[in-house]
Structure formats: structure tokens, C-alpha cells
Design an enzyme around this catalytic site. Structure first.
Site, mmCIF file in Angstrom:
data_model
loop_
_atom_site.group_PDB
_atom_site.id
_atom_site.type_symbol
_atom_site.label_atom_id
_atom_site.label_comp_id
_atom_site.label_asym_id
_atom_site.label_seq_id
_atom_site.Cartn_x
_atom_site.Cartn_y
_atom_site.Cartn_z
ATOM 1 N N GLY A 42 -10.536 6.734 -5.006
ATOM 2 C CA GLY A 42 -10.160 5.447 -4.416
ATOM 3 C C GLY A 42 -11.221 4.368 -4.402
ATOM 4 O O GLY A 42 -10.910 3.186 -4.469
ATOM 5 N N GLU A 96 -16.878 4.324 0.737
ATOM 6 C CA GLU A 96 -15.552 4.954 0.871
ATOM 7 C C GLU A 96 -14.477 3.875 0.902
ATOM 8 O O GLU A 96 -14.714 2.762 1.387
ATOM 9 C CB GLU A 96 -15.563 5.809 2.156
ATOM 10 C CG GLU A 96 -14.254 6.438 2.565
ATOM 11 C CD GLU A 96 -13.733 7.506 1.609
ATOM 12 O OE1 GLU A 96 -13.474 7.153 0.443
ATOM 13 O OE2 GLU A 96 -13.547 8.654 2.040
ATOM 14 N N ASP A 100 -9.014 6.844 7.690
ATOM 15 C CA ASP A 100 -7.699 6.943 8.322
ATOM 16 C C ASP A 100 -7.865 7.867 9.535
ATOM 17 O O ASP A 100 -8.274 7.424 10.607
ATOM 18 C CB ASP A 100 -6.745 7.479 7.241
ATOM 19 C CG ASP A 100 -5.299 7.512 7.650
ATOM 20 O OD1 ASP A 100 -4.900 6.682 8.467
ATOM 21 O OD2 ASP A 100 -4.537 8.356 7.130
ATOM 22 N N LYS A 128 -8.561 2.034 9.253
ATOM 23 C CA LYS A 128 -7.265 2.115 9.958
ATOM 24 C C LYS A 128 -7.538 2.770 11.293
ATOM 25 O O LYS A 128 -7.249 3.945 11.498
ATOM 26 C CB LYS A 128 -6.321 3.009 9.147
ATOM 27 C CG LYS A 128 -5.287 2.283 8.352
ATOM 28 C CD LYS A 128 -4.207 3.281 7.962
ATOM 29 C CE LYS A 128 -3.781 3.104 6.555
ATOM 30 N NZ LYS A 128 -2.807 4.133 6.130
ATOM 31 N N PHE A 149 0.755 1.818 5.238
ATOM 32 C CA PHE A 149 0.270 2.500 4.043
ATOM 33 C C PHE A 149 0.033 1.447 2.972
ATOM 34 O O PHE A 149 0.923 0.668 2.640
ATOM 35 C CB PHE A 149 1.260 3.560 3.552
ATOM 36 C CG PHE A 149 0.634 4.472 2.541
ATOM 37 C CD1 PHE A 149 -0.060 5.597 2.938
ATOM 38 C CD2 PHE A 149 0.703 4.179 1.182
ATOM 39 C CE1 PHE A 149 -0.676 6.429 2.005
ATOM 40 C CE2 PHE A 149 0.096 4.999 0.235
ATOM 41 C CZ PHE A 149 -0.606 6.133 0.654
ATOM 42 N N ASP A 156 -3.874 4.279 -3.925
ATOM 43 C CA ASP A 156 -2.726 4.708 -4.727
ATOM 44 C C ASP A 156 -1.617 5.280 -3.877
ATOM 45 O O ASP A 156 -1.826 5.729 -2.739
ATOM 46 C CB ASP A 156 -3.167 5.780 -5.733
ATOM 47 C CG ASP A 156 -3.353 7.138 -5.065
ATOM 48 O OD1 ASP A 156 -4.191 7.242 -4.134
ATOM 49 O OD2 ASP A 156 -2.653 8.091 -5.440
ATOM 50 N N ARG A 162 -3.259 1.694 -8.338
ATOM 51 C CA ARG A 162 -4.693 1.468 -8.112
ATOM 52 C C ARG A 162 -5.175 0.191 -8.783
ATOM 53 O O ARG A 162 -6.147 -0.416 -8.377
ATOM 54 C CB ARG A 162 -5.517 2.618 -8.709
ATOM 55 C CG ARG A 162 -5.366 3.943 -7.993
ATOM 56 C CD ARG A 162 -6.450 4.908 -8.492
ATOM 57 N NE ARG A 162 -6.109 6.297 -8.245
ATOM 58 C CZ ARG A 162 -6.318 6.933 -7.104
ATOM 59 N NH1 ARG A 162 -6.846 6.303 -6.075
ATOM 60 N NH2 ARG A 162 -5.988 8.206 -6.972
HETATM 61 P P1 IMP Z 1 -8.659 10.581 6.288
HETATM 62 O O1 IMP Z 1 -9.344 11.876 5.987
HETATM 63 O O2 IMP Z 1 -7.390 10.781 7.083
HETATM 64 O O3 IMP Z 1 -9.550 9.537 6.927
HETATM 65 O O4 IMP Z 1 -8.082 10.049 4.922
HETATM 66 C C1 IMP Z 1 -8.769 9.398 4.017
HETATM 67 C C2 IMP Z 1 -8.029 9.449 2.694
HETATM 68 O O5 IMP Z 1 -6.596 9.330 2.838
HETATM 69 C C3 IMP Z 1 -8.449 8.267 1.881
HETATM 70 O O6 IMP Z 1 -9.611 8.531 1.143
HETATM 71 C C4 IMP Z 1 -7.221 8.016 1.033
HETATM 72 O O7 IMP Z 1 -7.268 8.813 -0.123
HETATM 73 C C5 IMP Z 1 -6.053 8.472 1.863
HETATM 74 N N1 IMP Z 1 -5.354 7.344 2.534
HETATM 75 C C6 IMP Z 1 -5.284 7.114 3.857
HETATM 76 N N2 IMP Z 1 -4.567 6.009 4.119
HETATM 77 C C7 IMP Z 1 -4.180 5.528 2.916
HETATM 78 C C8 IMP Z 1 -3.393 4.367 2.523
HETATM 79 O O8 IMP Z 1 -2.921 3.547 3.335
HETATM 80 N N3 IMP Z 1 -3.220 4.190 1.183
HETATM 81 C C9 IMP Z 1 -3.717 5.052 0.252
HETATM 82 N N4 IMP Z 1 -4.451 6.138 0.581
HETATM 83 C C10 IMP Z 1 -4.678 6.372 1.901
#
Ligand code: IMP
Length: 173
Positions: A42, A96, A100, A128, A149, A156, A162
Site C-alpha cells: 500500500g 505506512e 486502522d 482511521k 473504506f 486497494d 491502487r
Molecule cells: P490494521 O492492522 O487494522 O491497522 O490494518 C492495516 C492494513 O489494513 C493496511 O495496511 C491496509 O492494508 C488495510 N486497510 C485498512 N483500512 C483500509 C482501507 O480503508 N482501504 C484499504 N486498505 C485498508
């Protein structure tokens, strides 16, 4: 059908904010020759624009991480493609795309911290914050968005979108 809809962050907003982040990084790491570690896939577009906005000596590397199948929410993350250089004694900046739940980044920070870098900071394009499950301190944040999202500019949905030059909400049924 789900597809890119409303623009959440325009191309101009991306470039303006990334220029500011680059200025901040250049100020904080002026004589440190940091290694900028992009998290695949990403962050590759963000990384490319960010380093061009950071006018200091720096080096780059990439790390690929993935969640274990079926256990995304458990925080079981693994490295699928490791760094190509040692980071011991180096100033490291993780670049990064999004934080999320925070699980991916907290795993990555623990893993890289164990390699004893001189410093370890995090630069994230999108936060987020509402979705956070584990607290991860962020040093540089581009944008804070609500719980939508997003796709585009590296983000993606099922591998698609992307290549959009802006960030949009994924919409449809
Ligand atoms: P985390 O471990 O929950 O913080 O997730 C991080 C990963 O989830 C990111 O590196 C993204 O690959 C994916 N992700 C989380 N939210 C989104 C979004 O809104 N769009 C696309 N990918 C997301």
C-alpha cells in the site's frame, strides 16, 4: 457492485500535505541519514512522493507484511518480504499507508525494535482513529479520516484501484 465513489482526499490535498510531511522529516532528520522503510504494497506511492519531498540524505528499503489467513483481527501478522539491510544503529522511519486497528503497525514496530535501531519513528498517510484496537504512537500523520473504506493512491480493494491518483470511498452495494 463496489467501486470508487466520493473523493475523500484530492490529488492537490495529497501533494500539499506530503510536502509538509517532507519538510518536517527533513527538519527532524537533517544530519541523521535515516532509512525510510516503506510497507508493501500500500505505501509505495506515498513513499515515492514522500522521499521526493524530503530534501536530505536518506536511504530506502521495503518490507512486506501480511495477516495470517482467516485471523486478520487476531493481530497475527507475518513478514512476507524482509528488509534487505540491517537497521541496527540506524535512524528508521516506517512509512505506512494507513493505521486502522493498529495491529499491523504494532507488530511491525515490535519486530523492528528488536533489531535495535538507533531510533524508530512512524510516518503514516491516513489514520482511521475510530477503528483503533491497540494503541500505537504515530509520529507523523498525513490525514485523519472517519471510518470509511478507501481506495486509490496505493489503497486497494481486492487488489484494484491502487493506481487512482486520489483517495476515494469505496461505494455501491
Ligand atoms: P490494521 O492492522 O487494522 O491497522 O490494518 C492495516 C492494513 O489494513 C493496511 O495496511 C491496509 O492494508 C488495510 N486497510 C485498512 N483500512 C483500509 C482501507 O480503508 N482501504 C484499504 N486498505 C485498508
Amino acid at each position: 457492485m463496489l467501486q470508487p465513489g466520493r473523493v475523500i482526499i484530492s490529488q492537490a490535498e495529497l501533494q500539499g500535505r506530503i510536502a509538509e510531511l517532507g519538510t518536517d522529516l527533513a527538519r527532524d532528520f537533517a544530519h541523521e541519514r535515516p532509512i525510510m522503510v516503506g510497507v508493501l504494497q500500500g505505501a509505495f506511492l506515498f513513499m515515492a512522493d514522500l522521499i521526493r519531498a524530503t530534501p536530505i540524505e536518506l536511504t530506502t528499503d521495503f518490507i512486506g507484511v501480511a495477516s495470517y489467513a482467516g485471523s486478520k483481527s487476531s493481530g497475527q501478522v507475518r513478514i512476507v518480504s524482509d528488509l534487505s539491510v540491517a537497521i541496527e544503529g540506524r535512524h528508521v522511519v516506517i512509512v505506512e499507508d494507513i493505521v486502522d486497528t493498529g495491529l499491523t503497525l504494532s507488530y511491525l514496530k515490535r519486530t523492528l525494535e528488536a533489531r535495535r535501531p538507533r531510533s524508530l519513528r512512524v510516518c503514516v498517510l491516513v489514520d482511521k482513529v475510530e477503528r483503533r484496537k491497540v494503541d500505537v504512537p504515530l509520529d507523523y500523520v498525513g490525514f485523519t479520516i472517519p471510518n470509511v473504506f478507501i481506495v486509490g493512491y496505493g489503497f486497494d480493494y481486492d487488489g484494484l484501484y491502487r493506481n487512482l491518483p486520489y483517495v476515494a470511498a469505496l461505494e455501491g452495494e
